[in-house]
Design a protein around this motif. Structure first.
Motif, PDB file in Angstrom:
ATOM      1  N   MET A   1     -11.380 -14.322  -8.829  1.00  0.00           N
ATOM      2  CA  MET A   1      -9.925 -14.335  -8.806  1.00  0.00           C
ATOM      3  C   MET A   1      -9.364 -13.317  -7.825  1.00  0.00           C
ATOM      4  SD  MET A   1      -7.214 -13.568 -11.893  1.00  0.00           S
ATOM      5  CE  MET A   1      -7.740 -14.979 -12.859  1.00  0.00           C
ATOM      6  N   GLU A   2      -9.964 -12.123  -7.791  1.00  0.00           N
ATOM      7  CA  GLU A   2      -9.406 -11.080  -6.927  1.00  0.00           C
ATOM      8  C   GLU A   2      -9.495 -11.441  -5.449  1.00  0.00           C
ATOM      9  OE1 GLU A   2     -13.725 -10.149  -7.423  1.00  0.00           O
ATOM     10  OE2 GLU A   2     -12.082 -10.777  -8.715  1.00  0.00           O
ATOM     11  N   ASP A   3     -10.518 -12.206  -5.041  1.00  0.00           N
ATOM     12  CA  ASP A   3     -10.642 -12.611  -3.637  1.00  0.00           C
ATOM     13  C   ASP A   3      -9.475 -13.506  -3.231  1.00  0.00           C
ATOM     14  OD1 ASP A   3     -12.976 -11.204  -3.338  1.00  0.00           O
ATOM     15  OD2 ASP A   3     -14.273 -12.918  -3.773  1.00  0.00           O
ATOM     16  N   TRP A   4      -9.093 -14.426  -4.100  1.00  0.00           N
ATOM     17  CA  TRP A   4      -7.966 -15.314  -3.837  1.00  0.00           C
ATOM     18  C   TRP A   4      -6.676 -14.513  -3.695  1.00  0.00           C
ATOM     19  CZ3 TRP A   4      -4.053 -16.700  -7.640  1.00  0.00           C
ATOM     20  CH2 TRP A   4      -3.137 -17.643  -7.151  1.00  0.00           C
ATOM     21  N   ILE A   5      -6.479 -13.535  -4.558  1.00  0.00           N
ATOM     22  CA  ILE A   5      -5.282 -12.690  -4.506  1.00  0.00           C
ATOM     23  C   ILE A   5      -5.239 -11.905  -3.202  1.00  0.00           C
ATOM     24  CG2 ILE A   5      -4.117 -10.712  -5.570  1.00  0.00           C
ATOM     25  CD1 ILE A   5      -5.175 -11.714  -8.274  1.00  0.00           C
TER      26      ILE A   5
ATOM     27  N   HIS B   1      -6.672 -12.576  -0.307  1.00  0.00           N
ATOM     28  CA  HIS B   1      -6.440 -13.457   0.840  1.00  0.00           C
ATOM     29  C   HIS B   1      -4.986 -13.918   0.905  1.00  0.00           C
ATOM     30  CE1 HIS B   1     -11.005 -14.511   0.716  1.00  0.00           C
ATOM     31  NE2 HIS B   1     -10.761 -13.429   1.445  1.00  0.00           N
ATOM     32  N   LEU B   2      -4.402 -14.239  -0.250  1.00  0.00           N
ATOM     33  CA  LEU B   2      -3.020 -14.712  -0.265  1.00  0.00           C
ATOM     34  C   LEU B   2      -2.058 -13.601   0.157  1.00  0.00           C
ATOM     35  CD1 LEU B   2      -1.094 -17.039  -0.857  1.00  0.00           C
ATOM     36  CD2 LEU B   2      -0.984 -16.269  -3.234  1.00  0.00           C
TER      37      LEU B   2
ATOM     38  N   TYR C   1       5.009 -10.267   1.777  1.00  0.00           N
ATOM     39  CA  TYR C   1       5.946 -10.106   0.665  1.00  0.00           C
ATOM     40  C   TYR C   1       6.119 -11.386  -0.151  1.00  0.00           C
ATOM     41  CZ  TYR C   1       7.294  -5.937   3.337  1.00  0.00           C
ATOM     42  OH  TYR C   1       7.285  -4.741   4.018  1.00  0.00           O
ATOM     43  N   TRP C   2       6.167 -12.533   0.542  1.00  0.00           N
ATOM     44  CA  TRP C   2       6.325 -13.796  -0.173  1.00  0.00           C
ATOM     45  C   TRP C   2       5.153 -14.045  -1.119  1.00  0.00           C
ATOM     46  CZ3 TRP C   2      10.860 -15.964  -0.400  1.00  0.00           C
ATOM     47  CH2 TRP C   2      11.748 -15.795   0.658  1.00  0.00           C
ATOM     48  N   GLY C   3       3.960 -13.703  -0.680  1.00  0.00           N
ATOM     49  CA  GLY C   3       2.794 -13.874  -1.529  1.00  0.00           C
ATOM     50  C   GLY C   3       2.829 -12.961  -2.737  1.00  0.00           C
TER      51      GLY C   3
ATOM     52  N   GLU D   1      -1.962  -6.030 -12.756  1.00  0.00           N
ATOM     53  CA  GLU D   1      -2.711  -4.830 -12.374  1.00  0.00           C
ATOM     54  C   GLU D   1      -3.480  -5.049 -11.066  1.00  0.00           C
ATOM     55  OE1 GLU D   1      -2.302  -4.758 -16.858  1.00  0.00           O
ATOM     56  OE2 GLU D   1      -2.667  -6.251 -15.302  1.00  0.00           O
ATOM     57  N   VAL D   2      -3.996  -6.240 -10.903  1.00  0.00           N
ATOM     58  CA  VAL D   2      -4.742  -6.552  -9.684  1.00  0.00           C
ATOM     59  C   VAL D   2      -3.782  -6.911  -8.544  1.00  0.00           C
ATOM     60  CG1 VAL D   2      -6.437  -8.099  -8.644  1.00  0.00           C
ATOM     61  CG2 VAL D   2      -6.744  -7.318 -10.997  1.00  0.00           C
ATOM     62  N   ILE D   3      -2.775  -7.727  -8.844  1.00  0.00           N
ATOM     63  CA  ILE D   3      -1.845  -8.184  -7.798  1.00  0.00           C
ATOM     64  C   ILE D   3      -1.181  -7.006  -7.091  1.00  0.00           C
ATOM     65  CG2 ILE D   3       0.280  -9.464  -7.333  1.00  0.00           C
ATOM     66  CD1 ILE D   3      -0.441 -11.169  -9.856  1.00  0.00           C
ATOM     67  N   MET D   4      -0.544  -6.127  -7.850  1.00  0.00           N
ATOM     68  CA  MET D   4       0.219  -5.045  -7.244  1.00  0.00           C
ATOM     69  C   MET D   4      -0.675  -3.962  -6.644  1.00  0.00           C
ATOM     70  SD  MET D   4       3.249  -6.055  -7.274  1.00  0.00           S
ATOM     71  CE  MET D   4       3.858  -4.559  -6.462  1.00  0.00           C
ATOM     72  N   THR D   5      -1.858  -3.773  -7.189  1.00  0.00           N
ATOM     73  CA  THR D   5      -2.784  -2.814  -6.586  1.00  0.00           C
ATOM     74  C   THR D   5      -3.267  -3.318  -5.237  1.00  0.00           C
ATOM     75  OG1 THR D   5      -3.522  -2.101  -8.787  1.00  0.00           O
ATOM     76  CG2 THR D   5      -4.921  -1.519  -6.926  1.00  0.00           C
ATOM     77  N   VAL D   6      -3.601  -4.599  -5.171  1.00  0.00           N
ATOM     78  CA  VAL D   6      -3.992  -5.207  -3.899  1.00  0.00           C
ATOM     79  C   VAL D   6      -2.841  -5.117  -2.901  1.00  0.00           C
ATOM     80  CG1 VAL D   6      -4.500  -7.414  -2.766  1.00  0.00           C
ATOM     81  CG2 VAL D   6      -5.743  -6.754  -4.826  1.00  0.00           C
ATOM     82  N   ALA D   7      -1.624  -5.379  -3.363  1.00  0.00           N
ATOM     83  CA  ALA D   7      -0.460  -5.301  -2.482  1.00  0.00           C
ATOM     84  C   ALA D   7      -0.258  -3.880  -1.967  1.00  0.00           C
ATOM     85  CB  ALA D   7       0.789  -5.767  -3.231  1.00  0.00           C
TER      86      ALA D   7
END
Length: 208
Positions: free
Chosen positions: A1-5, A7-8, A14-16, A33-39
């Motif tokens: 899942m984290e790889d997809w996040i 890459h997106l 910002y849109w992603g 937790e994963v989305i915003m950390t990756v961002a």
């Protein structure tokens, strides 16, 4: 899942981030937790600004929050009562618990919404009682936005300051997302195993 996040976010910026946080709010097992950390890591690499990242994450989450709030208003307490009568076992919730929650919510609703926005799982679900129990649109918007922005900023900030060690961050993103999902499942199974309907106050008085 984290790889997809990853890459997106890298591909759409910002849109992603906004889209993923909207999706996370509507479908909680996708962990913020994963989305915003990756961002935040992406911002540290110069792909976005930290301020813009937090704003995008907050905006996306608030769209999802408002959707749940609106649906709860439309659903209403009467429908919820009938729904719980049929499915209380699998929801691990009965109407007497809802009534106790309503009394607490009417007294401390703003504080509850603010704090819940910064807690895993509850941050998505708190929109439902807010809508069912008649919280005003303005209070909901103000306190939800403050809590959501705080949560998004904390996670993005952590990713930003760790961005120079991206390989190390990447190593724990996978286990983190798995841990969040596992915690949700284990909590539900634990509640399901222990749950039993509460007797109404009248029954308790009669039995004594």
């Amino acid at each position: 899942m984290e790889d997809w996040i990853i890459h997106l976010v890298d591909a759409t910026g910002y849109w992603g981030v906004a889209f993923l946080m909207l999706l996370e709010t509507v479908f909680p097992p996708i962990p913020s937790e994963v989305i915003m950390t990756v961002a935040g890591v992406s911002a540290a690499r110069g792909n976005m600004t930290l301020t813009g990242t937090v704003a995008a994450g907050t905006a996306g989450a608030m769209l999802g929050n408002w959707l749940w709030f609106w649906l709860a208003i439309k659903f209403g307490e009467a429908r919820l009562h009938r729904f719980l009568d049929k499915h209380s076992r699998w929801l691990t919730l009965d109407w007497h618990e809802v009534e106790r929650g309503e009394a607490l919510f009417r007294k401390y609703g703003s504080t509850i919404v603010l704090v819940a926005r910064m807690l895993p799982t509850l941050r998505s679900l708190i929109s439902i009682p807010a809508g069912l129990f008649g919280m005003s649109h303005r209070r909901f918007l103000v306190f939800s936005t403050i809590g959501t922005a705080g949560w998004s900023a904390a996670l993005a900030g952590a990713g930003y300051f760790l961005g120079s060690q991206f390989e190390d961050v990447e190593k724990w993103l996978g286990p983190l997302s798995t841990l969040v999902i596992a915690a949700i499942v284990v909590t539900y199974i634990w509640r399901l195993a222990r749950w039993k309907p509460k007797a109404p106050p009248e029954s308790e008085t009669t039995s004594t």
